[in-house]
Design an enzyme around this catalytic site. Structure first.
Site, PDB file in Angstrom:
ATOM      1  N   ALA A 104       0.849  -1.190   0.000  1.00 55.01           N
ATOM      2  CA  ALA A 104       0.000   0.000   0.000  1.00 55.01           C
ATOM      3  C   ALA A 104       0.882   1.235   0.000  1.00 55.01           C
ATOM      4  CB  ALA A 104      -0.896   0.005   1.247  1.00 55.01           C
ATOM      5  N   CYS A 105       0.991   1.888  -1.173  1.00 55.54           N
ATOM      6  CA  CYS A 105       1.946   2.985  -1.285  1.00 55.54           C
ATOM      7  C   CYS A 105       1.386   4.285  -0.743  1.00 55.54           C
ATOM      8  CB  CYS A 105       2.353   3.197  -2.748  1.00 55.54           C
ATOM      9  SG  CYS A 105       0.992   3.679  -3.814  1.00 55.54           S
ATOM     10  N   GLY A 106       0.059   4.395  -0.570  1.00 51.23           N
ATOM     11  CA  GLY A 106      -0.510   5.593   0.007  1.00 51.23           C
ATOM     12  C   GLY A 106      -0.856   6.664  -1.002  1.00 51.23           C
TER      13      GLY A 106
END
Length: 274
Positions: A104-106
């Protein structure tokens, strides 16, 4: 330096027979990288060409672009599987966010593409490299011929750097496809070859966003894979000016971005679909 392979007992079951015998496996071990007392990153890798791996990773993260940017690397005698890197004066290590390992890279995919493109040192769109379709079709077999450890284990990814004429520059193997690419790029960095204009990078698996990012960071104009690319990989390649080729197998391939770099001889039965 650790061993790339090891032996383990295995029960081999085949139709109508069985046998207990040793089998050769690819080694997977952790590698910790630090600058002074600061831990840069850790990764699981196949031992071998560790300095190339670290140098290529630093290129991929945008920290270095010239051999002189890396003042030195050494194995830590008192810490197994740990390498200390000394960067040249004025060269900063990558930002901390580069070390996140979560999926989850955001940020959304579009943000990632724009961010990567803005960080590139070299403009791939201006690279005039052209590669014959026959050369591209032959790259997987040429790379496979250099995969010494795969011959013994069947368990490693590979990445190969070639000239536009199909001449082998470097082939590296690792349990991680990303590591194999970093090892190739790192070897090119230390040989003073960056940016890699006029070259093609062949990988043994699929073409992910991260592999396109690594190729673009090294200035590689053509990335070819034996399997499929992801949608975000195609988006990034298109935005960066990189030619992305997938499904290179059996003499065929799909060119997803910037097809002008692939030189195809006109044939009566060739259908071009855009």
């Amino acid at each position: 330096m650790g061993q790339m392979t090891t032996r383990r007992p295995v029960l081999r079951l085949r139709p109508g027979r069985s046998a207990q015998r040793p089998d050769t496996l690819a080694v997977e071990e952790p590698l910790l990288v630090r600058v002074g007392d600061q831990i840069l990153t850790s990764t699981m890798r196949t031992p071998g060409h560790d300095f190339d791996l670290i140098a290529g990773w630093l290129v991929s993260e945008g920290a270095v672009g010239d051999p002189s940017d890396v003042a030195g690397m050494k194995e830590c005698i008192d810490e197994q599987n740990t390498i200390e890197v000394t960067l040249a004066h004025g060269v900063a290590p990558p930002r901390a966010r580069a070390f996140e390992t979560t999926s989850a890279c955001g940020v959304c995919g579009a943000d990632r593409v724009v961010d990567v493109r803005a960080s590139l040192r070299w403009r791939l769109a201006e690279d005039p490299t052209r590669v014959d379709v026959g050369v591209l079709a032959a790259l997987p077999d040429r790379m496979r011929a250099e995969q010494r450890v795969f011959d013994r284990t069947g368990g490693l990814h590979a990445a190969g750097l070639f000239t536009a004429d199909g001449i082998v520059v470097a082939v590296r193997e690792d349990v991680g496809r990303h590591n194999a690419v970093d090892k190739v790029i790192g070897s090119a960095l230390m040989a003073g070859l960056l940016p890699l204009a006029g070259h093609a990078l062949q990988v043994s698996g699929r073409a992910s966003f991260e592999l396109v990012q690594k190729a673009a960071a090294a200035g590689v104009p053509v990335l070819a894979a034996v399997s499929a690319p992801s949608s975000l990989a195609v988006d990034l390649a298109d935005e960066c000016g990189l030619t992305l080729v997938g499904f290179v197998r059996g003499g065929g391939m799909n060119v997803y971005t910037h097809p002008e770099r692939v030189r195809v001889a006109p044939t009566p039965d060739l259908e071009v679909v855009v």
